[in-house]
Design a protein around this motif. Structure first.
Motif, mmCIF file in Angstrom:
data_model
loop_
_atom_site.group_PDB
_atom_site.id
_atom_site.type_symbol
_atom_site.label_atom_id
_atom_site.label_comp_id
_atom_site.label_asym_id
_atom_site.label_seq_id
_atom_site.Cartn_x
_atom_site.Cartn_y
_atom_site.Cartn_z
ATOM 1 N N LEU A 83 22.232 116.927 32.532
ATOM 2 C CA LEU A 83 22.808 116.101 33.593
ATOM 3 C C LEU A 83 22.948 116.870 34.895
ATOM 4 O O LEU A 83 22.453 116.444 35.944
ATOM 5 C CB LEU A 83 24.175 115.563 33.158
ATOM 6 N N CYS A 84 23.655 117.985 34.845
ATOM 7 C CA CYS A 84 23.865 118.834 36.023
ATOM 8 C C CYS A 84 24.165 120.243 35.515
ATOM 9 O O CYS A 84 25.316 120.563 35.193
ATOM 10 C CB CYS A 84 25.026 118.303 36.861
ATOM 11 N N PRO A 85 23.150 121.103 35.416
ATOM 12 C CA PRO A 85 23.361 122.439 34.841
ATOM 13 C C PRO A 85 24.458 123.239 35.519
ATOM 14 O O PRO A 85 25.125 124.056 34.875
ATOM 15 C CB PRO A 85 21.993 123.114 35.033
ATOM 16 N N LEU A 86 24.681 122.999 36.818
ATOM 17 C CA LEU A 86 25.697 123.758 37.535
ATOM 18 C C LEU A 86 27.104 123.447 37.027
ATOM 19 O O LEU A 86 28.027 124.237 37.200
ATOM 20 C CB LEU A 86 25.613 123.450 39.034
ATOM 21 N N ALA A 87 27.278 122.299 36.391
ATOM 22 C CA ALA A 87 28.600 121.864 35.924
ATOM 23 C C ALA A 87 28.875 122.256 34.481
ATOM 24 O O ALA A 87 29.882 121.829 33.912
ATOM 25 C CB ALA A 87 28.732 120.347 36.078
ATOM 26 N N GLN A 88 28.027 123.071 33.882
ATOM 27 C CA GLN A 88 28.209 123.384 32.469
ATOM 28 C C GLN A 88 29.499 124.150 32.206
ATOM 29 O O GLN A 88 30.027 124.133 31.089
ATOM 30 C CB GLN A 88 27.012 124.186 31.946
ATOM 31 N N GLY A 89 30.034 124.785 33.232
ATOM 32 C CA GLY A 89 31.316 125.458 33.070
ATOM 33 C C GLY A 89 32.430 124.503 32.667
ATOM 34 O O GLY A 89 33.407 124.910 32.030
ATOM 35 N N ALA A 90 32.274 123.197 33.018
ATOM 36 C CA ALA A 90 33.274 122.209 32.604
ATOM 37 C C ALA A 90 33.331 122.104 31.082
ATOM 38 O O ALA A 90 34.394 121.843 30.506
ATOM 39 C CB ALA A 90 32.945 120.842 33.209
ATOM 40 N N GLY A 91 32.187 122.307 30.432
ATOM 41 C CA GLY A 91 32.162 122.288 28.973
ATOM 42 C C GLY A 91 32.973 123.427 28.381
ATOM 43 O O GLY A 91 33.686 123.239 27.380
ATOM 44 N N TRP A 447 27.379 112.108 41.508
ATOM 45 C CA TRP A 447 26.628 112.600 42.666
ATOM 46 C C TRP A 447 25.405 113.421 42.288
ATOM 47 O O TRP A 447 24.339 113.250 42.890
ATOM 48 C CB TRP A 447 27.560 113.423 43.560
ATOM 49 N N ALA A 448 25.538 114.327 41.331
ATOM 50 C CA ALA A 448 24.392 115.172 40.972
ATOM 51 C C ALA A 448 23.369 114.380 40.159
ATOM 52 O O ALA A 448 22.214 114.224 40.571
ATOM 53 C CB ALA A 448 24.874 116.395 40.192
ATOM 54 N N PHE A 449 23.785 113.893 39.004
ATOM 55 C CA PHE A 449 22.872 113.084 38.195
ATOM 56 C C PHE A 449 22.628 111.725 38.831
ATOM 57 O O PHE A 449 21.519 111.200 38.823
ATOM 58 C CB PHE A 449 23.428 112.924 36.780
ATOM 59 N N GLY A 450 23.691 111.149 39.368
ATOM 60 C CA GLY A 450 23.570 109.875 40.056
ATOM 61 C C GLY A 450 24.174 108.729 39.268
ATOM 62 O O GLY A 450 23.766 108.473 38.129
ATOM 63 N N ALA A 451 25.151 108.050 39.885
ATOM 64 C CA ALA A 451 25.799 106.922 39.220
ATOM 65 C C ALA A 451 24.818 105.789 38.958
ATOM 66 O O ALA A 451 24.852 105.148 37.906
ATOM 67 C CB ALA A 451 26.976 106.434 40.057
ATOM 68 N N ASP A 452 23.910 105.542 39.928
ATOM 69 C CA ASP A 452 22.908 104.483 39.744
ATOM 70 C C ASP A 452 21.983 104.807 38.583
ATOM 71 O O ASP A 452 21.633 103.936 37.784
ATOM 72 C CB ASP A 452 22.091 104.288 41.017
ATOM 73 N N ARG A 453 21.584 106.053 38.509
ATOM 74 C CA ARG A 453 20.695 106.469 37.428
ATOM 75 C C ARG A 453 21.373 106.310 36.072
ATOM 76 O O ARG A 453 20.762 105.852 35.099
ATOM 77 C CB ARG A 453 20.286 107.930 37.639
ATOM 78 N N MET A 454 22.672 106.652 36.013
ATOM 79 C CA MET A 454 23.392 106.506 34.754
ATOM 80 C C MET A 454 23.532 105.031 34.375
ATOM 81 O O MET A 454 23.370 104.666 33.206
ATOM 82 C CB MET A 454 24.779 107.155 34.868
ATOM 83 N N CYS A 455 23.819 104.176 35.354
ATOM 84 C CA CYS A 455 23.920 102.739 35.078
ATOM 85 C C CYS A 455 22.582 102.181 34.604
ATOM 86 O O CYS A 455 22.526 101.363 33.675
ATOM 87 C CB CYS A 455 24.378 101.999 36.328
#
Length: 573
Positions: A83-91, A447-455
């Motif tokens: 989804l967004c590799p930069l956010a993997q720290g959230a995991g 924003w990174a992956f995209g809400a539209d893309r997820m929908c």
């Protein structure tokens, strides 16, 4: 040679997922936190900010986490690589929060001990004829308004219920510095808790899916019994009025809105990775939109109904003793282990109602504890799939992990253990840390992956597109609300004090803040390390880590080898 590494597990039946998720979202926050907050913050008026945050934060985050797990087929750490590799720290932040949350196993140990004592006649907390009682003790038959007035004015008298909790169960020392001896009865109850948690998930979703038929449904049976019993008691409606009487002036208090937001996030169980994990065990075509909506409605309705069961019993206690409601209404462990046991002891057949109540408390907590344990195991399995998915590796890991945590928690069943619990509960499992994780998740998905893309992805697999409100929440409303609440939580931070006005030493507060920050710092640390290790200019590195790789996106949304129309929701970036 055929590999013995197993594929990712899946729920055998849809209802197993529903029951597991329902058991997780319905917990202590519904029974002992929501009713008190409702009473404290304007009665029925509190439902307005609560519903606002449930719609703009709770439901969107719940659906988002379920979608993340279901469509990446990964746990809370590895899902971000797609989804967004930069956010993997959230995991990793989620993993740390879950490690700290194993703290709640001690509540199960307390409840088990109370359940054992509930079979005695008379109930041990109803009298002063026990070895732990002192000359200050006053049994329930003697407690009245004057006695309570003496208590609050500093007199030495104390109710038998309070003495049972502080001296019979906890054997409280003078402070956190005095660890004291271990309570062996509590230690055995804690051991029973961890043994039960192990066998609930030792075979993964195969064992969890069977256990939840009992642990998720039976608490509702107990709650229904206590609700009916409470409403027919004398004085019950006085308690209900205190619970719901509207005070519209409270809507002008920002603290009311803050507590409503924190309650929604805590009660819905978002920001903790559990629903990413449970969603990852779903089939990719599961209608997660419908599931999320009904589970969130169930959670909120349970909180509302639980308030009637709790406050009808407290109203009875107020009526019986001539004590004002504001002197019997408590939140947290004080409600479960002091106020409600006191009300139960005054009812006919008190042993029956005590058994019902503490069985409900045990099962409510058990669901949450083993769900978090499943989340931790899923994270470790995803990080080391070649090793952990081989036969018996998971079971061996769980044995060592449960044993390790049990040994660490031995100090919690010592005479100074309750002070340690309150300190860690206040700092490590706070809503502030959960809000931070929710902000990162919203930015990564919206924003990174995209809400539209997820929908589009949800619609492609389920045939049902999420409401436009969800897209707006993922991008704007939810992160903005969480940011405001995150900032306000620091500005309005209050110093922790224990029951009885005990003030912790300075080193304890420093330890608490260190614990709190430890679940936040993995996000920036991981981002900086990934930026440093990635090749290219800074802008190139940022783009590579901000957007998912096209081949990973194709793998994520095409796990069955189908040929979806990716151009409708995937950009080359």
């Amino acid at each position: 040679m055929k590999s013995d590494v197993k594929k990712r597990e899946q729920w055998r039946k849809k209802r197993e997922y529903i029951l597991a998720a329902a058991g997780t979202v319905v917990g202590y926050g519904n029974v002992w936190r929501f009713p008190y907050l409702c009473y404290k913050n304007g009665g029925g008026v509190f439902l307005l900010p609560y519903c606002f945050f449930a719609i703009t934060c709770g439901l969107p985050l719940f659906l988002m986490e379920t979608v993340i797990g279901q469509y990446t087929q990964e746990g809370p750490i590895n899902c971000w690589t797609k989804l967004c590799p930069l956010a993997q720290g959230a995991g990793y932040s989620i993993l740390i929060i879950q490690l700290y949350s194993r703290l709640y196993a001690i509540i199960l140990a307390w409840a088990i001990l109370y359940l054992i004592y509930s079979f005695r006649d008379p109930l041990p907390w109803a009298t002063c004829d026990n070895p732990w009682n002192t000359d200050r003790c006053m049994d329930l038959s003697a407690v009245n308004l004057a006695a309570v007035g003496n208590l609050t004015s500093g007199n030495l008298t104390k109710s038998s219920v309070s003495e049972f909790w502080e001296r019979g169960v906890l054997s409280m020392s003078a402070g956190i510095e005095e660890v004291g001896s271990v309570k062996w009865e509590l230690l055995l109850c804690l051991l029973a808790t961890w043994v039960a948690c192990y066998f609930c998930i030792w075979k993964g979703v195969r064992s969890t899916g069977k256990v939840v038929y009992f642990t998720a449904i039976f608490p509702y049976v107990m709650l229904a019994i206590l609700l009916v019993r409470g409403l027919i008691l004398p004085g019950a409606w006085q308690g209900v009025v205190y619970y719901l009487y509207p005070d519209f002036s409270r809507l002008a208090d920002s603290q009311v809105w803050m507590e409503a937001c924190a309650q929604v996030l805590f009660s819905y169980g978002v920001g903790c990775g559990t629903f990413i994990t449970f969603g990852s065990y779903n089939k990719v075509r599961n209608n997660c939109c419908r599931d999320s909506l009904w589970l969130c409605v169930l959670n909120s309705c349970t909180s509302f109904v639980a308030g009637f069961a709790v406050f009808s019993s407290l109203g009875f206690m107020s009526y019986k003793q001539g004590i004002p409601m504001d002197m019997v209404a408590e939140s947290g462990p004080g409600l479960a282990f002091i106020a409600f046991p006191q009300a139960v002891a005054m009812m006919p057949f008190p042993q029956l109602w005590a058994v019902c109540f503490f069985l409900m408390i045990i099962l409510l907590g058990l669901d949450s504890v083993f769900a978090g344990l499943e989340t931790i195991t899923s994270c470790v399995t995803d990080l080391f799939p070649e090793q952990m998915r081989k036969p018996w590796r998971r079971e061996i890991f769980l044995i060592f992990f449960c044993s390790f945590v049990f040994i660490i928690q031995i100090t919690l069943v010592s005479e100074g253990g309750v002070y340690q619990f309150q300190l860690l509960d206040y700092y490590s499992c706070s809503g502030t840390c959960i809000m931070f994780v929710c902000i990162i998740q919203c930015v990564a998905v919206g924003w990174a992956f995209g809400a539209d893309r997820m929908c589009n992805a949800v619609e492609d697999k389920t045939g049902q597109r999420p409401w436009p409100l969800f897209r707006l929440c993922w991008r704007y409303f939810t992160p903005l609300i969480c940011i405001v609440c995150f900032i306000c939580s620091f500005l309005n931070n209050q110093t922790l004090t224990s029951s009885g006005g005990y003030v912790y030493p300075d080193w304890a507060y420093r330890l608490g803040w260190t614990v709190a920050l430890s679940s936040v710092v993995p996000v920036p640390i991981y981002a900086v390390i990934r930026l440093f290790l990635t090749e290219g200019t800074f802008r190139q590195r940022l783009l590579v880590l901000w957007y998912p790789a096209p081949d990973l996106v194709n793998q994520t949304f095409n796990p069955l080898g189908e040929q979806p129309e990716l151009e409708t929701f995937v950009n080359a970036n």
